[in-house]
Design a protein around this motif. Sequence first.
Motif, short mmCIF file in Angstrom:
data_model
loop_
_atom_site.label_atom_id
_atom_site.label_comp_id
_atom_site.label_asym_id
_atom_site.label_seq_id
_atom_site.Cartn_x
_atom_site.Cartn_y
_atom_site.Cartn_z
N ASP A 1 0.85 -1.19 0.00
CA ASP A 1 0.00 0.00 0.00
C ASP A 1 0.89 1.24 0.00
O ASP A 1 1.65 1.47 0.94
CB ASP A 1 -0.90 -0.02 1.24
CG ASP A 1 -1.88 1.14 1.28
OD1 ASP A 1 -1.90 1.94 0.32
OD2 ASP A 1 -2.62 1.24 2.27
N ILE A 2 0.78 2.04 -1.07
CA ILE A 2 1.61 3.25 -1.17
C ILE A 2 0.87 4.50 -0.69
O ILE A 2 1.35 5.61 -0.84
CB ILE A 2 2.13 3.46 -2.60
CG1 ILE A 2 0.98 3.58 -3.61
CG2 ILE A 2 3.07 2.34 -2.98
CD1 ILE A 2 1.44 3.96 -5.01
N GLY A 3 -0.32 4.28 -0.12
CA GLY A 3 -1.07 5.41 0.43
C GLY A 3 -2.46 5.54 -0.15
O GLY A 3 -2.63 6.11 -1.23
N GLY A 4 -3.42 5.00 0.54
CA GLY A 4 -4.79 4.99 0.04
C GLY A 4 -5.55 6.26 0.36
O GLY A 4 -4.99 7.28 0.76
N GLY A 5 -6.87 6.18 0.19
CA GLY A 5 -7.68 7.36 0.43
C GLY A 5 -9.15 7.06 0.53
O GLY A 5 -9.58 5.91 0.44
N HIS A 6 -9.91 8.13 0.73
CA HIS A 6 -11.36 8.05 0.82
C HIS A 6 -11.99 8.46 -0.51
O HIS A 6 -11.52 9.38 -1.17
CB HIS A 6 -11.88 9.02 1.90
CG HIS A 6 -11.55 8.59 3.29
ND1 HIS A 6 -12.37 7.78 4.04
CD2 HIS A 6 -10.49 8.86 4.09
CE1 HIS A 6 -11.84 7.58 5.22
NE2 HIS A 6 -10.70 8.22 5.28
#
Length: 276
Positions: free
Chosen positions: A107-112
């Motif tokens: 995971d390189i940085g998820g979001g909403h």
Amino acid sequence: MLRTVTVDDATMRALELHETRAHAIPHREVRDLGHAVLLYDPRDGEPFWNRMVSVRWPDDAAGFDRRLTEALALFGTLGRVPHVWPSPIGAQPADLTARLEAHGFRDIGGGHLMVLDDPTASPPVHASELQAGLTLHAIRTPDDAGPTDCDDLGLVLAESFGAPPGRAAQLAGDLRAGLPDPRVHLVLARIDGEPAAAAKATTFDGFTYLSSIGTRDAFRGRGLAGLVTRHALDVSGGRARGRAYLGVFSGNAPAIRVYTKLGFATMGESPDMLLE
């Protein structure tokens, strides 16, 4: 407080396909594979422009491994790093993220993914809200764009998102190339003539995708993100409940607060899985 909203799987799939098609403007490709949707940029290898979304793969190990092998082969054929965005709602199998991690993805940085649940919280911008020296310029067609508008937008976005040197010109060129498309609307805020904030709205098939919302460091803390977002909703005609949406990085608490105040609610948080 972060509000939540639930949509059914059919709506989730429609939103993911809409977002992918919005990102494809003006020159990227969209491939609907049935069990997933692929965004591919033949000119730019940046993973953001090359990804697989709306993944609905079999739950059984053999079926899952077959689909994953096909996906890896497809990315290899295209010369791109395998990149998957699991859906916040309805991803299949339910443990998709864990299975991808087991195969070397991280995971390189998820979001909403946030949808406009209360349009009354995002009314049109009134002239009285514009501080001295602040202007909001809507660009709906190439004729609306001044000589430096796209360059100024590229500068805002590059600085807002910490893009590497030289990226501003690429972003400006991308925006300029997309302007003839009637689905695309841009908003540029200036303070005393200086480009300060920007937003983009892409509207078609009943949905409006809001993106490229950013403010340069020197102009933060003045409420510009909320103003350009509301103005983008206005000029695009996208202020219908549940039909306008946007994505925001999970760690961007200030932006999440802004969008929540504007009536957006999260449909869920999802990781951003890249094979490295």
